[in-house]
Write a protein that holds these residues in place. Structure first.
Motif, short mmCIF file in Angstrom:
data_model
loop_
_atom_site.label_atom_id
_atom_site.label_comp_id
_atom_site.label_asym_id
_atom_site.label_seq_id
_atom_site.Cartn_x
_atom_site.Cartn_y
_atom_site.Cartn_z
N GLU A 52 85.73 67.96 52.26
CA GLU A 52 84.32 68.17 51.96
C GLU A 52 84.13 68.98 50.68
O GLU A 52 83.23 68.68 49.89
CB GLU A 52 83.63 68.89 53.13
N THR A 53 84.97 69.97 50.47
CA THR A 53 84.83 70.79 49.27
C THR A 53 85.18 70.00 48.01
O THR A 53 84.49 70.08 46.99
CB THR A 53 85.71 72.05 49.35
N PHE A 54 86.26 69.19 48.10
CA PHE A 54 86.64 68.39 46.93
C PHE A 54 85.60 67.31 46.64
O PHE A 54 85.21 67.10 45.49
CB PHE A 54 88.01 67.75 47.15
N VAL A 55 85.15 66.61 47.68
CA VAL A 55 84.11 65.60 47.49
C VAL A 55 82.85 66.24 46.92
O VAL A 55 82.19 65.68 46.05
CB VAL A 55 83.81 64.86 48.81
N GLY A 56 82.52 67.44 47.40
CA GLY A 56 81.36 68.14 46.88
C GLY A 56 81.47 68.45 45.40
O GLY A 56 80.50 68.34 44.65
N ALA A 57 82.68 68.81 44.95
CA ALA A 57 82.89 69.08 43.52
C ALA A 57 82.72 67.80 42.72
O ALA A 57 82.11 67.80 41.64
CB ALA A 57 84.28 69.67 43.31
N CYS A 58 83.26 66.69 43.23
CA CYS A 58 83.13 65.41 42.52
C CYS A 58 81.67 64.97 42.46
O CYS A 58 81.20 64.47 41.43
CB CYS A 58 83.98 64.35 43.21
N GLU A 59 80.94 65.14 43.57
CA GLU A 59 79.54 64.74 43.61
C GLU A 59 78.67 65.62 42.72
O GLU A 59 77.69 65.17 42.14
CB GLU A 59 79.02 64.79 45.04
N LEU A 60 79.06 66.88 42.60
CA LEU A 60 78.30 67.81 41.77
C LEU A 60 78.23 67.34 40.33
O LEU A 60 77.22 67.50 39.64
CB LEU A 60 78.93 69.20 41.84
N ILE A 61 79.31 66.74 39.84
CA ILE A 61 79.39 66.30 38.45
C ILE A 61 78.22 65.41 38.09
O ILE A 61 77.63 65.52 37.01
CB ILE A 61 80.73 65.59 38.18
N ALA A 62 77.84 64.52 39.01
CA ALA A 62 76.75 63.58 38.73
C ALA A 62 75.41 64.27 38.57
O ALA A 62 74.51 63.76 37.91
CB ALA A 62 76.67 62.54 39.85
N THR A 63 75.25 65.46 39.17
CA THR A 63 73.97 66.15 39.15
C THR A 63 73.84 67.15 38.00
O THR A 63 72.74 67.63 37.73
CB THR A 63 73.74 66.90 40.47
N LEU A 64 74.94 67.45 37.33
CA LEU A 64 74.90 68.44 36.25
C LEU A 64 74.16 67.87 35.05
O LEU A 64 74.31 66.69 34.71
CB LEU A 64 76.31 68.85 35.85
N PRO A 65 73.37 68.69 34.34
CA PRO A 65 72.58 68.20 33.22
C PRO A 65 73.36 68.08 31.91
O PRO A 65 72.77 67.80 30.87
CB PRO A 65 71.48 69.26 33.10
N VAL A 66 74.67 68.28 31.96
CA VAL A 66 75.50 68.20 30.76
C VAL A 66 76.61 67.19 30.98
O VAL A 66 77.03 66.94 32.12
CB VAL A 66 76.10 69.57 30.39
N PRO A 67 77.14 66.58 29.89
CA PRO A 67 78.25 65.64 30.04
C PRO A 67 79.52 66.35 30.48
O PRO A 67 79.82 67.44 30.02
CB PRO A 67 78.42 65.07 28.61
N VAL A 68 80.24 65.71 31.39
CA VAL A 68 81.52 66.22 31.86
C VAL A 68 82.60 65.23 31.42
O VAL A 68 82.55 64.05 31.77
CB VAL A 68 81.55 66.40 33.39
N VAL A 69 83.56 65.73 30.65
CA VAL A 69 84.62 64.91 30.06
C VAL A 69 85.95 65.27 30.70
O VAL A 69 86.32 66.45 30.74
CB VAL A 69 84.70 65.12 28.53
#
Length: 257
Positions: free
Chosen positions: A86-103
């Motif tokens: 759950e914690t790892f999936v939560g980190a992955c899902e968080l990326i989509a909601t961040l207002p900045v590009p994640v590379v």
């Protein structure tokens, strides 16, 4: 020592946060601690940075879930494993909601959970000799970090099922050919490719990047009609702002008094 290291780089055109998965002795395999640190590091970095970069220490991106951690938690029963996933999936899902590009910068191994993390970012830059795979089935396991859902959406059902069921390895160049990564480069040129990618993003309007990311990510969960309506609404709101007006003026050569 922290399992995820964060470094901020302040530049003339913006701020870059680099998050480094920091378990090189285990090829940055995922533990509950690392997953939690990744989630919290991403959230904190996005508050002040204009671009977030994720990479691994020791020449590898991430080898997936830590087998020792999985074995230890499994002895306590299935529910003891829940925080890890759950914690790892939560980190992955968080990326989509961040207002900045994640590379993501991928070299060495990106296996299982590491492969799933790559699928979660906005832009992936890979070494052409990197080794990537959803190899869960090779060990009698199934994807637990989102791979069964994200991979078909990225590469299509036939290719995703073939890859997950067979567990064959991909190179960084294969990842680009499959549409899993944006670009690849040999080892000697990888850092230069990363720098060009980051500099390109820093040169863009921040609000425009955030809106584009939100539209693309949000559109994946709705109908085309809903997505087009959201795009129109966001476009009108963006064009009505001062920053968009300045950009249009630069393009047309107009000078505001």
């Amino acid at each position: 020592m922290s399992t995820v290291l964060t470094r901020f780089d302040d530049r003339a055109d913006g701020r870059v946060a680099t998050l480094t998965l920091n378990r090189p002795q285990a090829r940055n395999a995922i533990t509950v601690e690392l997953a939690r640190a990744l989630h919290d590091g991403l959230a904190a970095a996005a508050e002040t940075a204009d671009v977030v970069v994720v990479r691994g220490a020791g020449g590898h991106f991430c080898a997936g879930g830590d087998f020792h951690e999985v074995s230890r938690l499994r002895e306590q029963g299935p529910e003891a494993l829940r925080p890890l996933f759950e914690t790892f999936v939560g980190a992955c899902e968080l990326i989509a909601t961040l207002p900045v590009p994640v590379v993501a910068v991928v070299e060495g191994y990106a296996m299982a959970g590491g492969f799933e993390l790559l699928q979660s970012v906005d832009i992936a830059v890979v070494r052409d000799d990197a080794v990537l795979a959803d190899n869960h089935a090779n060990f009698g396991m199934i994807p637990g970090g989102g791979g069964s859902q994200r991979l078909p959406r990225i590469v299509g059902t036939p290719r995703a099922l073939g890859h997950i069921l067979l567990g064959d390895r991909l190179s960084g160049r294969d990842a680009v050919d499959w549409g899993l990564a944006w670009a690849c480069a040999p080892a000697a040129e990888l850092d230069a490719l990363v720098e060009r990618t980051v500099a390109n993003l820093l040169g863009k309007d921040r609000d425009a990047l955030a809106r584009i990311k939100q539209l693309v990510r949000g559109g994946l969960h709705g109908t085309l009609t809903d997505g087009l309506a959201a795009e129109l609404s966001s476009t009108l709101a963006h064009l009505g702002g001062e920053r968009a007006g300045a950009g249009i003026d630069r393009f047309t050569g107009r000078t505001r008094s």
